[in-house]
Design a protein around this motif. Structure first.
Motif, short mmCIF file in Angstrom:
data_model
loop_
_atom_site.label_atom_id
_atom_site.label_comp_id
_atom_site.label_asym_id
_atom_site.label_seq_id
_atom_site.Cartn_x
_atom_site.Cartn_y
_atom_site.Cartn_z
N ASP A 46 13.13 99.62 33.09
CA ASP A 46 14.26 100.00 33.93
C ASP A 46 14.26 99.14 35.18
O ASP A 46 13.23 98.63 35.61
N PHE A 47 15.43 98.96 35.75
CA PHE A 47 15.56 98.15 36.97
C PHE A 47 16.83 98.55 37.69
O PHE A 47 17.67 99.30 37.16
N LYS A 48 16.98 98.06 38.93
CA LYS A 48 18.15 98.37 39.74
C LYS A 48 18.73 97.09 40.34
O LYS A 48 17.98 96.16 40.66
N LEU A 49 20.04 97.07 40.46
CA LEU A 49 20.73 96.01 41.17
C LEU A 49 21.36 96.61 42.42
O LEU A 49 21.86 97.74 42.38
N TYR A 50 21.31 95.85 43.51
CA TYR A 50 21.83 96.34 44.79
C TYR A 50 22.93 95.42 45.32
O TYR A 50 22.96 94.22 45.03
N SER A 51 23.80 96.00 46.13
CA SER A 51 24.81 95.21 46.81
C SER A 51 25.27 95.99 48.03
O SER A 51 25.17 97.22 48.08
N THR A 52 25.75 95.28 49.05
CA THR A 52 26.36 95.92 50.20
C THR A 52 27.82 95.50 50.28
O THR A 52 28.15 94.35 50.04
N LYS A 53 28.69 96.46 50.59
CA LYS A 53 30.11 96.20 50.69
C LYS A 53 30.67 96.84 51.95
O LYS A 53 30.22 97.91 52.35
N GLU A 54 31.64 96.16 52.54
CA GLU A 54 32.33 96.72 53.69
C GLU A 54 33.71 97.20 53.28
O GLU A 54 34.46 96.48 52.63
N PHE A 55 34.01 98.44 53.65
CA PHE A 55 35.33 99.01 53.44
C PHE A 55 35.91 99.32 54.81
O PHE A 55 35.57 100.33 55.41
N GLY A 56 36.74 98.40 55.30
CA GLY A 56 37.19 98.53 56.68
C GLY A 56 36.00 98.39 57.61
O GLY A 56 35.27 97.39 57.55
N ASP A 88 33.52 100.68 57.56
CA ASP A 88 32.44 101.43 56.92
C ASP A 88 31.58 100.48 56.10
O ASP A 88 32.09 99.55 55.46
N LEU A 89 30.27 100.73 56.10
CA LEU A 89 29.33 99.91 55.33
C LEU A 89 28.77 100.74 54.19
O LEU A 89 28.28 101.86 54.40
N ALA A 90 28.85 100.22 52.96
CA ALA A 90 28.37 100.94 51.78
C ALA A 90 27.26 100.14 51.09
O ALA A 90 27.38 98.93 50.92
N VAL A 91 26.19 100.82 50.72
CA VAL A 91 25.11 100.23 49.91
C VAL A 91 25.29 100.75 48.49
O VAL A 91 25.29 101.95 48.27
N VAL A 92 25.45 99.83 47.55
CA VAL A 92 25.70 100.19 46.15
C VAL A 92 24.43 99.97 45.34
O VAL A 92 23.83 98.89 45.39
N THR A 93 24.02 100.97 44.60
CA THR A 93 22.85 100.87 43.72
C THR A 93 23.30 101.09 42.28
O THR A 93 23.95 102.10 41.98
N LEU A 94 22.94 100.15 41.41
CA LEU A 94 23.28 100.25 39.99
C LEU A 94 21.99 100.33 39.18
O LEU A 94 21.28 99.33 39.03
N PRO A 95 21.62 101.51 38.67
CA PRO A 95 20.38 101.66 37.89
C PRO A 95 20.60 101.36 36.41
O PRO A 95 21.62 101.75 35.83
N TYR A 96 19.65 100.68 35.81
CA TYR A 96 19.70 100.34 34.38
C TYR A 96 18.43 100.84 33.70
O TYR A 96 17.35 100.87 34.31
#
Length: 491
Positions: free
Chosen positions: A284-294, A296-304
Motif C-alpha cells: 500500500d502507498f499514498k500520493l499527496y498533493s496541495t491545492k489552493e481554492f481561493g 483556502d489551502l487543501a492537502v489531498v491524500t490518495l491512498p492505494y
C-alpha cells in the motif's frame, strides 16, 4: 526503473520519491527576537512529530492556530522531513541542513504593520513528487574534474578550496546560485565562523549547507549541482542509492490509474510518483498533493492498496482524504470513501462538499450529493447523502440572471453549479452569489458582500430595476411632451 549507477564518467541521475526515505515529519518553531539574522538569540523548537505528510500539515496548522494573537519578536514555523536513521540538524538561520532532512512547508507570520491578519502557508514541495538526484562526473572519479555539464566550478574557486583544505577549515556556499563563483563561498576555522563570514559577505547570501574541508574530493562529494536545494547531500544517501524497483508492471493498471487521476482533477502531476510506487511492489502507498481554492489551502491524500489475491496485480484507490485550512473558520478533515453509491468524485467536489455545498453526482438521474454535518462517525467524518430529481436548469432558468440571456454563458453557469461551486451572478447590474441546494429543491442566495439572502430578494432586484426604468421612461416622455408644447406656444 534501472538502478545500476556508473562508477566512471557520465553524470548519474537517481530518480526517487522523498516520501520513501522519510522517517517522520516534524513541525519546528523558529524564533529570532529583534529579527536578527545570524546574531545570538536564534532558537529552534520541535513542536510535534508525525508519521505522514497530511498529519504533519495538520500539526503545522494547529501550531499556527495555538500561537497567541499578540507575540513578541519575530517567529515562524516549518514542516520538515527527516531521513531514516539521520538526526536532523539546523544551521544558524534555523533552516534544516540539506543532508539531514528537507523543508516541506513554511509558515510566515502576518505583518501587522502592513495590515495583515492571517498567517501565510508556503508549501515548498510535495514529498510524493519525484526528484532526480544528479551526481557530477567528479563524484566517481579518482581525479575530480571541476568542469562538466552538471558541475561547473571555475579555477579561482578550485584553488581557494584546495588552499582551505590544507587549513582544515569549514566552507559554506550559496546553493541557490546557478553558476558558482568565489562570491558564493565563505570559509572559516569552524562551522560557526564560516556561517558568520557568509552573513557578512553580501545581501541575499543564502546559506544552504556547510562542509568540513578535509580533502578536495570530499568537498566535491559535498556539492550536488543542478538539483533543488532539498536534495543536497554531504555524503550519498544509501537509502536512495539502494532502492530496488521491480521491472514488471502491468501497463494497463498504470494507465487506468493515470486516467483516474485526471478524472478527479489531479492532471498528470503525480504520474511519475504513481509509476514508481507501483514498481516498488509496496502493498500500500499514498500520493499527496496541495491545492489552493481561493484563499483556502487543501492537502489531498490518495491512498492505494494492492490486491492480496494470489497472482493478481490489481491496485485499488481507496477514496481520498482532504485536510482544509480555510481563511475563515476551523480546520477541516474528511475522508471520502469510494463505493457504488458515491462513485468517483473529484477533488473539487470533495472540497465543495466540505464547505456545506452540494454537487451533481449522476447527470442521468439528476442525483446530487452533500455531507450531513449533523452526524459524525467515530473517526470524525460526516456521512455523504444523496437526493435525486433536482434539475438545476429548471430552478435557475426562470430567474432574471444576466448570464442566462447568452446560451454559452448559461451553460458555463450550470456546469459550475453542478460541480458544487458558489457562483457569482448579476441581476440588473446587482451582484449576488448562488449555490445549488437540492435537498430543499431551491438555491442558497447571498448578496454581493456574502450576506445571506434568498431567491425572492434576487427577483426583487430585477423588479426594482424594471420599475425604475419605467419611471425614468415616464419622466422622459413627460419632458419630451412639455418641450413640444413649449415649442408650439413660442411659434
Amino acid at each position: 526503473m534501472e538502478n545500476n549507477l556508473k562508477h566512471r564518467g557520465g553524470n548519474d541521475k537517481v530518480l526517487f520519491i522523498p516520501d520513501h526515505v522519510i522517517d517522520s515529519y516534524v513541525v519546528m518553531k523558529h524564533t529570532h527576537p529583534g529579527h536578527q539574522v545570524f546574531e545570538i538569540g536564534h532558537e529552534t523548537f520541535r513542536i510535534s512529530t508525525h508519521s505522514d505528510y497530511q498529519s504533519g500539515m495538520q500539526g503545522l496548522f494547529d501550531a499556527i492556530k495555538a500561537e497567541p494573537e499578540h507575540f513578541l519578536g519575530y517567529r515562524d514555523f516549518s514542516l520538515c522531513g527527516t531521513y531514516k536513521g539521520t538526526m536532523m540538524k539546523f544551521d544558524a538561520a534555523g533552516d534544516v541542513m540539506g543532508d539531514t532532512g528537507f523543508l516541506v512547508s513554511y509558515a510566515f507570520p502576518p505583518n501587522r504593520r502592513m495590515g495583515e491578519t492571517e498567517w501565510r502557508i508556503d508549501p515548498v514541495f510535495n514529498p510524493s513528487s519525484t526528484f532526480a538526484l544528479t551526481y557530477p562526473v567528479s563524484f566517481y572519479s579518482d581525479n575530480p574534474s571541476l568542469i562538466g555539464p552538471e558541475a561547473s566550478i571555475n579555477q579561482e574557486v578550485h584553488d581557494k578550496i584546495q588552499q582551505e583544505c590544507n587549513n582544515r577549515s569549514w566552507m559554506v556556499y550559496d546553493a541557490k546560485s546557478g553558476e558558482l563563483s568565489i562570491n558564493d563561498f565563505a570559509f572559516g576555522q569552524n562551522q560557526l565562523a564560516a556561517e558568520h563570514e557568509a552573513s557578512n559577505m553580501r545581501d541575499g547570501f543564502e546559506i544552504f549547507g556547510s562542509v568540513e574541508l578535509k580533502s578536495l574530493p570530499d568537498v566535491i562529494k559535498g556539492i550536488t549541482y543542478g538539483v533543488p536545494p532539498p536534495l543536497w547531500y554531504e555524503e550519498p544517501n544509501q537509502l536512495i542509492l539502494t532502492q530496488k524497483f521491480s521491472s514488471d508492471m502491468n501497463e494497463k493498471v498504470l494507465e487506468y490509474h493515470k486516467n483516474d487521476l485526471r478524472k478527479i482533477g489531479m492532471g498528470d502531476s503525480l504520474d511519475e510518483a504513481l509509476s514508481m510506487n507501483i514498481k516498488s511492489g509496496k502493498p500500500d502507498f499514498k500520493l499527496y498533493s496541495t491545492k489552493e481554492f481561493g484563499e483556502d489551502l487543501a492537502v489531498v491524500t490518495l491512498p492505494y492498496r494492492r490486491s492480496t489475491r494470489e497472482g493478481s496485480d490489481m491496485i485499488f484507490r481507496n477514496g481520498m482524504e482532504l485536510l482544509v485550512r480555510p481563511k475563515v473558520g476551523d480546520i477541516q478533515r474528511q475522508t471520502f470513501t469510494q463505493d457504488k453509491d458515491i462513485g468517483n468524485i473529484t477533488v473539487k467536489n470533495a472540497y465543495n462538499a466540505m464547505q456545506q455545498r452540494s454537487f451533481l453526482l449522476d447527470k442521468d438521474t439528476d442525483t446530487w450529493a452533500y455531507l450531513n454535518f449533523k452526524e459524525t462517525d467515530r473517526n470524525g467524518n460526516h456521512p455523504m447523502e444523496t437526493v435525486s430529481g433536482y434539475d438545476i436548469r429548471k430552478v435557475v432558468g426562470p430567474l432574471p440572471i444576466s448570464d442566462l440571456k447568452d446560451p454559452e454563458k448559461a451553460d458555463t453557469l450550470y456546469a459550475s453549479l453542478e460541480r458544487g461551486n458558489r457562483q457569482h451572478v448579476e441581476v440588473s447590474g446587482k451582484s449576488f452569489f448562488i449555490e445549488a441546494l437540492p435537498k430543499y429543491e431551491t438555491l442558497r442566495v447571498y448578496t454581493g458582500n456574502l450576506q445571506k439572502s434568498n431567491i425572492e430578494e434576487l427577483k426583487k432586484a430585477a423588479d426594482l430595476n424594471q420599475s425604475t426604468d419605467q419611471t425614468n421612461n415616464q419622466v422622459q416622455q413627460t419632458t419630451n411632451t412639455q418641450r413640444q408644447r413649449n415649442g408650439q406656444s413660442q411659434s
